[in-house]
Scaffold this active site. Structure first.
Site, short mmCIF file in Angstrom:
data_model
loop_
_atom_site.label_atom_id
_atom_site.label_comp_id
_atom_site.label_asym_id
_atom_site.label_seq_id
_atom_site.Cartn_x
_atom_site.Cartn_y
_atom_site.Cartn_z
N ASP A 193 0.83 -1.19 0.00
CA ASP A 193 0.00 0.00 0.00
C ASP A 193 0.87 1.25 0.00
OD1 ASP A 193 -2.27 -1.57 0.14
OD2 ASP A 193 -2.45 -1.41 2.32
N LYS A 194 0.34 2.33 -0.49
CA LYS A 194 1.06 3.61 -0.52
C LYS A 194 1.64 3.95 0.86
CE LYS A 194 0.20 8.58 -1.10
NZ LYS A 194 -0.81 9.61 -1.44
#
Length: 326
Positions: free
Chosen positions: A146-147
């Site tokens: 995930d970012k």
């Protein structure tokens, strides 16, 4: 401008499990929202035979379809090279292992067309290595973070290595260890969480657990508590056995110990307002392409981990459990 293109995709999905054609296009390939599938995707086939949106597809099936790009980003377009600083943990002629920083998106997507890890990789690789992937939209990407998750991520430098690593992840021979600060404590010092995940009914960007064996996808996480501060905070090592989207974040929330700083599954914390998501991909163990014995690669914990631990020690002095790392 909208462009319709005929595309062929080979399904990569757990063996023995079927998924709807439209769900695979929208949720697994992330090409468009389910609400737009009939506008964007037509002339579907499965293994050369005409198919409906509801057709079941399984691992290895070949999907054909005409796709009309209505999004600003063409999901199949080759991203451009951008000079982005990368922290290289390991590199050989087939493999690149990077410590992805917090806040860096892995691959281009609507809303994040540039400034991604993929853009940086294309700048880092030489021309021959880039040519290996031709018009790939996610060159070399085998798995993702995930970012807001930092840590170890593996990139293949040519097609043969990409196929090899994809099989490693699919067959679950890759071992991953994450470190997470939790807002609460898990039920036992160590254990196993087996809870199926399904998309949230009202918010399609979120996932939740389900008790129904017919819904969602199986998800398994092993964990070990490393340190706790009363029953309010803890530091844990998390070992996902499966690789579902948001798996660790949803599993921790379901156990009453959401990851500190999680903007989706947690709550604002009065002691740490505005803190980032405290989830870090700490170690990855894999048999590298062309080798026979596994190797372990480690991404050092960000400075904020030390700072958070020191802050908790200060706040709860004398009330710590035994440090499980010693």
């Amino acid at each position: 401008m909208n462009d319709a293109e005929i595309r062929t995709v080979t399904v990569e999905y757990p063996e023995g499990v079927a998924v709807r054609f439209d769900k695979y296009i929208c949720e697994c390939l992330n090409l468009c929202p389910r609400s737009k599938i009939k506008e964007c995707c037509t002339q579907m086939t499965v293994n050369g035979k005409p198919a409906k949106y509801s057709a079941p597809v399984k691992n290895g099936d070949i999907l054909g379809f005409s796709f009309l790009f209505r999004e600003r980003l063409n999901p199949f377009a080759k991203p451009s090279a951008e000079a982005i600083e990368l922290e290289i943990l390991y590199e050989d002629e087939s493999t690149l292992i990077v410590n992805k920083p917090y806040g860096l998106v892995v691959h281009p997507a609507p809303g994040n067309e540039t400034g991604t890890l993929v853009n940086g990789i294309l700048s880092y690789l030489n021309e021959d290595e880039i040519d290996e992937f031709e018009e790939e939209s996610r060159p070399g990407i085998v798995h993702r973070l995930d970012k807001d998750t930092s840590g170890v991520i593996l990139i293949a430098k040519h097609r043969e290595a990409l196929d090899y690593y994809a099989s490693c992840f699919r067959e679950r021979t890759v071992q991953k260890e994450y470190r997470a600060f939790l807002r609460g404590v898990l039920p036992c010092g160590s254990g196993e969480i087996r809870k199926r995940l399904v998309r949230h009914r009202k918010d399609r960007k979120r996932y939740t657990v389900t008790e129904s064996p017919e819904c969602g996808r199986s998800a398994v996480t092993f964990y070990r508590e490393l340190k706790r501060w009363k029953d309010r905070y803890s530091l844990a090592a998390l070992f996902p056995r499966t690789g579902r989207t948001h798996q660790l974040r949803v599993h921790m929330q379901a156990e009453g110990a959401a990851i500190l700083g999680d903007p989706i599954y947690g709550r604002t914390d009065s002691l740490f307002p505005g803190i980032r998501l405290m989830l870090h991909a700490y170690r990855l163990t894999v048999v590298l392409f062309g080798e026979t014995e596994p190797r372990t690669f480690e991404a050092p914990l960000p400075d904020i981990y030390r700072e958070t631990e020191e802050r908790l020690d200060e706040l709860f002095s004398g009330r710590n459990a035994v440090d499980g790392r010693k």
